[in-house]
Design an enzyme around this catalytic site. Structure first.
Site, short mmCIF file in Angstrom:
data_model
loop_
_atom_site.label_atom_id
_atom_site.label_comp_id
_atom_site.label_asym_id
_atom_site.label_seq_id
_atom_site.Cartn_x
_atom_site.Cartn_y
_atom_site.Cartn_z
CB CYS A 1 -3.75 -8.98 9.94
SG CYS A 1 -2.08 -8.49 10.39
NE ARG B 1 -2.81 0.12 11.16
CZ ARG B 1 -1.74 -0.68 11.16
NH1 ARG B 1 -0.93 -0.68 10.12
NH2 ARG B 1 -1.51 -1.48 12.17
#
Length: 444
Positions: free
Chosen positions: A272, A343
């Protein structure tokens, strides 16, 4: 008389079990959604990766977001058979939206999900996107794919909306049901239906906005704001390091004021905060506006791994160690604490930078999946109990296991070495205890 496109009764048909809801994409966002909805309505959980579906069917939660017991007991119909989507009338697309190596948006996952759903879309359906995108993607890119694949017309045969995901991986306080949900639709009727359906599971309530583009903007802006604030703290940390001032002490003092924002310096990764600003600036550039603040914040945050690596090497040299011959241990690989998600981990960048000096780093992370670490970064994880005689320990992630070590536990990692160097990126160790030890320490 009820027709295929009787949107007005969709909520009631979901609640009665006459129709069902689908979640497309079963990762950190989609899987908790599917499990929570399954407590109230019939749910089809679709993922095109058969291996992930098999994990769920075996009662394994690789994300650790809801836990194995919740997966074992859920009524979600986990499947990789896309034709099962034809049974649902309310669809939620929750797939990742990463960036390319040139920092441009990688829309392939959301486009592919749209194609899969489009091939199986039936009249009277409502499609909601949760994937983070820049304003305009849902209507300008996704809708044409849905129409092309289905042969249906948006606004007549199906309707769309957008409700940005706000999942915070690893957070046991701010969870799916306790975070207020932004909802939007292509028209008032669609927004009302989407609000009704999300109100089924969101205890904190929903917040309707006037348009899909507005909802898309909310998501990228809220994370861009965090990114900029962290960049400010990172820049301060680099300046304070030159001044010989402890950044954490400055922050502690600043936070005594009621309107302090509470941000801290650190590595910015994940799916994000380190990604969304690029979605925003990408669209801004297309409209002729070059970001003055957001991109510079990204430059600062993306450069923190190099800064930490150089500081680590400098500390070793100053202590009389030969970096190439030193045993360096990295505590943590995931992008945040108490979460298995690797990630966009900036820790891997530190390891890469240290490698440029010929340093081989042993990486310890009890939360990360060893196979994921190997597949994504080519890195091998080492169990904590195999760490012996470290020369330098870099604490990159504040996993609870590392926080519970204390200085005494930390000393055991160094063994009998005379020179013990600690690089405490997260500032988890008590300064007073460190001062009483023979550890040479530095923190961001």
């Amino acid at each position: 008389m009820k027709t295929e496109c009787d949107y007005g009764t969709l909520y009631e048909r979901l609640r009665s079990g006459e129709t069902c809801l689908s979640v497309i994409g079963l990762g950190y966002v989609g899987m908790p959604l599917a499990v929570e909805y399954a407590k109230h309505v019939r749910v089809i959980g679709f993922n095109h990766h058969e291996a992930r579906i098999q994990q769920y069917k075996c009662g394994i939660d690789p994300t650790m977001e809801v836990g194995n017991e919740a997966i074992r007991s859920t009524t979600v119909d986990f499947t990789s058979d896309e034709t099962k989507l034809r049974e649902a009338k309310f669809h939620i697309i929750a797939v990742p939206t990463p960036i390319n190596t040139d920092h441009t948006p990688d829309l392939f996952p959301v486009q592919n999900a749209s194609r899969i759903l489009g091939r199986n879309l039936t009249p009277g359906s409502v499609v909601v996107y949760e994937s983070t995108v820049y304003p305009g993607v849902t209507e300008d890119i996704c809708v044409p794919i849905l129409e092309e694949e289905s042969g249906l017309t948006c606004g007549v045969d199906f309707k769309i909306g957008y409700s940005p995901e706000r999942i915070n991986p690893g957070d046991t306080v701010h969870t799916l049901t306790t975070i207020r949900k932004i909802v939007s639709g292509m028209d008032d009727e669609t927004c009302r239906i989407i609000k009704q359906v999300y109100d089924i599971i969101i205890a904190a309530g929903t917040f309707p906005v006037s348009s899909i583009k507005t909802a898309e903007a909310v998501k990228v802006v809220e994370n861009s704001q965090r990114d900029i604030n962290i960049a400010f703290m990172n820049e301060l940390a680099m300046v304070f390091d030159r001044m010989g001032i402890d950044t954490n002490e400055v922050i502690d003092g600043m936070n005594t004021k009621w309107n302090a924002l509470g941000f801290k310096p650190g590595l910015v990764g994940g799916h994000c905060i380190g990604v969304d600003p690029y979605y925003f600036t990408y669209e801004a550039e297309k409209l002729g506006y070059h970001s003055q603040i957001i991109l510079n914040g990204r430059i600062v945050n993306d450069g923190m791994a190099e800064f930490v690596a150089h500081k680590t090497v400098k500390k070793m040299v100053q202590a009389g160690l030969a970096p190439k011959k030193s045993r360096v241990v990295m505590l943590g690989l995931t992008f945040k604490e108490n979460c298995p998600d690797v990630r966009n981990s900036r820790v891997a960048d530190i390891v890469s930078e240290l490698g440029k000096y010929g340093i081989e780093t042993a990486i310890v992370d009890p939360w990360a999946d060893p196979d994921a670490a190997k597949k994504v970064y080519g890195l091998t994880l080492t169990p904590m109990d195999e760490i012996r005689d470290a020369d330098c320990v870099v604490v990159a992630v504040a996993h609870r296991e590392f926080c519970e070590l204390g200085v005494e536990g930390l000393l055991r990692l160094f063994g009998r070495n005379d020179v013990k160097i600690l690089i405490d990126i997260k500032g988890i160790f008590d300064i007073n205890e460190l001062k009483k030890s023979d550890i040479i320490w530095w923190r961001l």
